[in-house]
Design a protein around this motif. Structure first.
Motif, mmCIF file in Angstrom:
data_model
loop_
_atom_site.group_PDB
_atom_site.id
_atom_site.type_symbol
_atom_site.label_atom_id
_atom_site.label_comp_id
_atom_site.label_asym_id
_atom_site.label_seq_id
_atom_site.Cartn_x
_atom_site.Cartn_y
_atom_site.Cartn_z
ATOM 1 N N CYS A 153 39.395 34.113 74.085
ATOM 2 C CA CYS A 153 40.059 35.703 74.329
ATOM 3 C C CYS A 153 39.213 36.654 74.411
ATOM 4 O O CYS A 153 37.673 36.104 74.013
ATOM 5 N N LEU A 154 38.981 37.684 75.117
ATOM 6 C CA LEU A 154 38.057 39.006 74.433
ATOM 7 C C LEU A 154 37.978 39.896 73.515
ATOM 8 O O LEU A 154 37.318 40.659 73.425
ATOM 9 N N CYS A 155 39.426 40.024 73.139
ATOM 10 C CA CYS A 155 39.800 40.707 72.228
ATOM 11 C C CYS A 155 38.075 40.955 70.734
ATOM 12 O O CYS A 155 38.695 42.237 70.187
ATOM 13 N N CYS A 168 42.500 42.399 74.773
ATOM 14 C CA CYS A 168 42.136 40.803 75.223
ATOM 15 C C CYS A 168 41.853 41.093 76.338
ATOM 16 O O CYS A 168 41.065 39.811 76.749
ATOM 17 N N GLY A 169 41.500 42.154 77.301
ATOM 18 C CA GLY A 169 41.087 41.874 78.762
ATOM 19 C C GLY A 169 40.297 43.119 79.211
ATOM 20 O O GLY A 169 39.810 44.384 78.354
ATOM 21 N N CYS A 170 39.179 42.989 80.466
ATOM 22 C CA CYS A 170 38.422 44.428 80.683
ATOM 23 C C CYS A 170 39.840 45.278 81.648
ATOM 24 O O CYS A 170 40.725 44.823 81.453
ATOM 25 N N LEU A 171 39.401 46.638 81.205
ATOM 26 C CA LEU A 171 40.511 48.101 82.001
ATOM 27 C C LEU A 171 39.978 48.437 82.900
ATOM 28 O O LEU A 171 38.775 48.134 83.299
ATOM 29 N N ILE A 172 40.599 48.778 83.977
ATOM 30 C CA ILE A 172 40.997 49.103 84.671
ATOM 31 C C ILE A 172 41.731 50.494 84.319
ATOM 32 O O ILE A 172 42.684 50.531 84.007
ATOM 33 N N ASN A 173 41.143 52.026 84.397
ATOM 34 C CA ASN A 173 42.051 53.026 83.565
ATOM 35 C C ASN A 173 42.635 52.504 82.788
ATOM 36 O O ASN A 173 43.921 53.056 82.951
ATOM 37 N N LYS A 174 42.063 52.463 81.728
ATOM 38 C CA LYS A 174 42.474 52.343 80.125
ATOM 39 C C LYS A 174 43.759 51.115 80.196
ATOM 40 O O LYS A 174 44.723 51.241 79.610
ATOM 41 N N ASN A 200 44.945 42.548 84.970
ATOM 42 C CA ASN A 200 45.073 40.615 85.033
ATOM 43 C C ASN A 200 43.745 39.793 84.841
ATOM 44 O O ASN A 200 43.169 39.515 84.952
ATOM 45 N N ASP A 201 44.119 40.139 86.675
ATOM 46 C CA ASP A 201 43.100 39.209 87.416
ATOM 47 C C ASP A 201 41.481 39.963 87.595
ATOM 48 O O ASP A 201 40.908 38.693 87.714
ATOM 49 N N ALA A 202 41.096 40.267 87.078
ATOM 50 C CA ALA A 202 39.839 40.977 86.571
ATOM 51 C C ALA A 202 39.263 40.169 85.898
ATOM 52 O O ALA A 202 38.243 39.978 85.158
ATOM 53 N N THR A 203 40.043 40.100 84.662
ATOM 54 C CA THR A 203 40.203 39.502 83.364
ATOM 55 C C THR A 203 40.230 38.019 83.610
ATOM 56 O O THR A 203 39.373 37.177 82.843
ATOM 57 N N LEU A 204 40.743 37.157 84.547
ATOM 58 C CA LEU A 204 40.828 35.988 84.527
ATOM 59 C C LEU A 204 39.381 34.602 84.914
ATOM 60 O O LEU A 204 39.237 34.337 84.452
ATOM 61 N N GLU A 205 38.381 35.762 84.858
ATOM 62 C CA GLU A 205 37.302 35.089 85.831
ATOM 63 C C GLU A 205 36.687 35.243 84.357
ATOM 64 O O GLU A 205 35.874 33.818 84.035
ATOM 65 N N ILE A 206 36.260 36.406 83.513
ATOM 66 C CA ILE A 206 35.838 36.498 82.395
ATOM 67 C C ILE A 206 36.497 35.062 81.692
ATOM 68 O O ILE A 206 35.684 34.547 81.183
ATOM 69 N N LEU A 207 37.247 34.797 81.964
ATOM 70 C CA LEU A 207 38.448 33.597 80.595
ATOM 71 C C LEU A 207 37.551 32.776 81.095
ATOM 72 O O LEU A 207 37.512 32.066 79.559
ATOM 73 N N ALA A 208 37.894 32.547 82.338
ATOM 74 C CA ALA A 208 37.505 31.114 82.641
ATOM 75 C C ALA A 208 35.915 30.639 82.702
ATOM 76 O O ALA A 208 35.887 29.437 82.225
ATOM 77 N N GLY A 239 48.484 33.335 84.770
ATOM 78 C CA GLY A 239 47.251 32.619 85.512
ATOM 79 C C GLY A 239 46.766 32.525 85.472
ATOM 80 O O GLY A 239 45.759 31.220 85.912
ATOM 81 N N ARG A 240 45.952 32.729 83.394
ATOM 82 C CA ARG A 240 44.697 32.030 82.977
ATOM 83 C C ARG A 240 44.816 30.682 82.409
ATOM 84 O O ARG A 240 43.645 29.876 82.597
ATOM 85 N N VAL A 241 45.381 29.810 82.507
ATOM 86 C CA VAL A 241 45.604 28.613 82.085
ATOM 87 C C VAL A 241 45.106 28.044 84.081
ATOM 88 O O VAL A 241 44.333 26.832 83.732
ATOM 89 N N ALA A 242 45.835 28.324 85.295
ATOM 90 C CA ALA A 242 45.201 27.708 85.816
ATOM 91 C C ALA A 242 43.905 28.045 86.423
ATOM 92 O O ALA A 242 42.807 26.789 87.076
#
Ligand code: PBG
Length: 326
Positions: free
Chosen positions: A120-122, A130-136, A140-148, A170-173
């Motif tokens: 997790c990123l928090c 728990c992920g990165c922000l776009i416009n506060k 979702n999708d920008a966070t997936l790569e960092i999690l992986a 989609g993070r498990v996939a």
């Protein structure tokens, strides 16, 4: 069969009969102990809202591993407090980050202890989401790569299993694909499949310093009112390749554990979270309840509801109690 022919008390009359017909058992081998790791040397800091639980430095982990193994506890789950946070949570996937260093130390000191990592990123973002922000908004999708990337860095450091807790779709996939591409196809994923937006995480956020700096987590964690949605979340994770499904918190969501147990044949884990631990500890300290008995009854209820594995801050205390009872 009705009274007086059937008398349930016949099989309750002494400890031997009660043990003979007991349906549910707790075993330390299915308890997972959470560890909070902080930078520095030779330090243990008690978490004020979680008496008996400490943040420790990496050099203390050998002692922790030994204690768990002696008690028959099979695994630990790691949470890190990095020395620096940033907007993208980049400390989560640093090669020599706090968790990556901790994994290596644990695998050196007690190789047979399962090292599971929370993905997790928090704890690593300066905004605490728990992920990165776009416009506060947590994107979702920008966070997936960092999690992986984070999960991969844990596997590379030697983790036995990764446990994504971010609740991005989609993070498990994404994690499965990244692990497989890098020859970590044998590392299982324990997914926090059903994680509710819960006030029971309060003490954890103090422990891991990850309170969101604005807003809350309701746009990604689940609404406590929903149970059919839990089945959809779990089904997605099964399709994406999860090996173990987790429900979190545990006690306020025993019905959800049972639903998942009935619906899926994968192993089920339940996270008995910080607030659930703190409430029992506080009442016991005040002398209002018998802490050990309430602990045992609570963990038993989670098992009875259908969980195979319990992640709990009580793991060591419970394992000690089980040993005494033998
Ligand atoms: C990270 C994470 C949290 C917990 C486990 N992983 C906090 C949260 O989602 O806010 C909570 C555990 C506990 O309360 O014991 N996302």
């Amino acid at each position: 069969m009705l009274f007086p022919d059937y008398r349930p008390r016949r099989l309750r009359k002494n400890p031997a009969f009660r043990a003979l017909i007991r349906e549910t058992h707790l075993s330390p081998s299915q308890l997972i102990y959470p560890l909070f790791i902080m930078p520095g040397k030779n330090k243990r800091e008690e978490i004020s809202s979680m008496p008996g639980v400490f943040r420790v430095t990496v050099d203390q982990l050998g002692k922790e591993a030994k204690e768990c193994l002696e008690l028959g506890i099979n695994g630990v789950i790691l949470f890190g407090l990095p020395d620096k946070k940033d907007a993208m949570g980049s400390g989560a996937h640093k090669k020599d980050g706090i968790i990556q260093t901790a994994i290596k130390e644990l695998k050196k000191c007690g190789p047979e202890l399962l090292v599971i990592t929370d993905v997790c990123l928090c704890e690593y973002t300066d905004h605490g989401h728990c992920g990165c922000l776009i416009n506060k908004e947590v994107d979702n999708d920008a966070t997936l790569e960092i999690l992986a990337k984070t999960a991969l860095s844990h596997a590379q450091a030697g983790a036995d299993m990764v446990a994504p807790s971010d609740m991005m779709d989609g993070r498990v996939a994404e994690i499965r694909a990244t692990l497989d591409e890098n020859n970590f196809e044998s590392i299982p994923i324990m997914s926090y499949s059903v994680k509710y937006a819960s006030a029971f995480y309060g003490p954890f956020r103090e422990a891991a310093d990850c309170t969101p700096q604005f807003g809350d987590r309701r746009s990604y964690q689940m609404d406590p009112a929903n149970s059919r949605e839990a089945l959809r979340e779990a089904a997605l994770d099964v399709d994406e390749g999860a090996d173990i499904l987790m429900v979190k918190p545990a006690v306020a969501y025993l019905d959800i554990i049972t639903k998942l147990r009935d619906e899926f044949d994968l192993p089920i884990a339940a996270y008995h979270v910080s607030g659930e631990y703190a409430m029992i500890k506080a009442a016991a300290e005040k002398g209002w309840i018998d802490g050990d008995r309430v602990m045992a009854e609570t963990l038993l209820s989670i098992k009875r509801a259908g969980a195979d594995i319990i992640i709990t801050y009580f793991a060591k205390d419970m394992a000690r109690l089980l040993k005494e009872d033998l």
